[in-house]
Design a protein around this motif. Structure first.
Motif, PDB file in Angstrom:
ATOM      1  N   SER A 178       0.829  -1.206   0.000  1.00  0.00           N
ATOM      2  CA  SER A 178       0.000   0.000   0.000  1.00  0.00           C
ATOM      3  C   SER A 178       0.862   1.255   0.000  1.00  0.00           C
ATOM      4  N   ALA A 179       1.960   1.222   0.775  1.00  0.00           N
ATOM      5  CA  ALA A 179       2.864   2.372   0.823  1.00  0.00           C
ATOM      6  C   ALA A 179       3.502   2.624  -0.539  1.00  0.00           C
ATOM      7  N   PHE A 231      -4.190   2.376   6.635  1.00  0.00           N
ATOM      8  CA  PHE A 231      -3.235   2.662   7.699  1.00  0.00           C
ATOM      9  C   PHE A 231      -3.952   2.995   9.000  1.00  0.00           C
ATOM     10  N   ILE A 245       1.261   9.509  11.005  1.00  0.00           N
ATOM     11  CA  ILE A 245       0.967   8.981   9.673  1.00  0.00           C
ATOM     12  C   ILE A 245      -0.536   8.999   9.411  1.00  0.00           C
ATOM     13  N   ARG A 255       3.703   8.150   5.600  1.00  0.00           N
ATOM     14  CA  ARG A 255       3.225   6.767   5.540  1.00  0.00           C
ATOM     15  C   ARG A 255       4.303   5.811   5.050  1.00  0.00           C
ATOM     16  N   LEU A 256       5.271   6.325   4.323  1.00  0.00           N
ATOM     17  CA  LEU A 256       6.346   5.465   3.815  1.00  0.00           C
ATOM     18  C   LEU A 256       7.255   4.966   4.937  1.00  0.00           C
ATOM     19  N   THR A 295       6.298   3.136   7.138  1.00  0.00           N
ATOM     20  CA  THR A 295       5.885   1.740   7.256  1.00  0.00           C
ATOM     21  C   THR A 295       6.779   0.846   6.402  1.00  0.00           C
ATOM     22  N   LEU A 296       7.068   1.291   5.189  1.00  0.00           N
ATOM     23  CA  LEU A 296       7.934   0.532   4.295  1.00  0.00           C
ATOM     24  C   LEU A 296       9.355   0.470   4.834  1.00  0.00           C
TER      25      LEU A 296
END
Length: 200
Positions: free
Chosen positions: A17-18, A52, A79, A92-93, A95-96
């Protein structure tokens, strides 16, 4: 399902998703679509934000010590809670990045350096997009094109800072501070890894 099981089951879908979010965001910043296409892209970004948000709520619910988990994961709250500030959606990235970090674990030094360099390249690209998105509509801004934003990001992350391009908005300055801290952190990781290798 306990916390560990949920984390294992959700980490790769969230990473996907990210990456999808990065692709959509990059396309919207660089091509500046209008009309229906722009609306579809915005709906897709909102859907990813909802994923998220659901993940955050589920993990907070499943955590054994919720107060401690909440304090340790304030960046994840950011985020979810900052979708209004468009360039800051790129938080949000994280998360990656955290997924890559967990995948490497206690790996060899060379892989750690590879992770740091790859993470920095991603950070430079993302910071360039965010800076362009934040600055180009500002009349007094000097960063108006993606090549200018990319040049600024490289000069900033390497702590060179020529000063030919600089942010003029509050959001742009916030992005700049984050990139400066990341550049110092990268230099520290590489230096510490090299020193450790020489000592051994």
């Amino acid at each position: 399902m306990n916390y560990r099981q949920w984390e294992r089951a959700s980490e790769w879908p969230l990473a996907g998703s990210a990456l999808t979010f990065l692709a959509i965001y990059s396309w919207t910043v660089l091509s500046q679509p209008t009309g229906t296409v722009a609306q579809v892209a915005e709906y897709a970004i909102i859907a990813i934000w909802a994923l998220f948000g659901i993940d955050y709520i589920v993990r907070l619910t499943l955590a054994e010590h919720r107060t401690r988990w909440f304090v340790r994961h304030l960046h994840e709250l950011a985020i979810v809670a900052l979708p209004v500030l468009r360039p800051l959606r790129l938080l949000r990235l994280l998360t990656l990045v955290s997924l890559l970090q967990r995948s490497i674990g206690g790996a060899l030094r060379g892989r750690v350096v590879t992770y740091a360099v790859a993470g920095t390249l991603l950070l430079v690209f993302v910071a360039s997009l965010a800076m362009l998105d934040a600055e180009r509509a500002e009349p007094a801004a000097t960063i108006k094109t993606f090549p200018d934003a990319l040049w600024w990001a490289i000069a900033t992350v390497t702590t060179v800072g020529y000063g030919d391009f600089s942010p003029s908005t509050a959001t742009g300055r916030f992005i700049a501070v984050g990139l400066m801290v990341a550049g110092i952190a990268l230099l520290g990781v590489v230096t510490a890894t090299l020193a450790s290798w020489l000592v051994q």
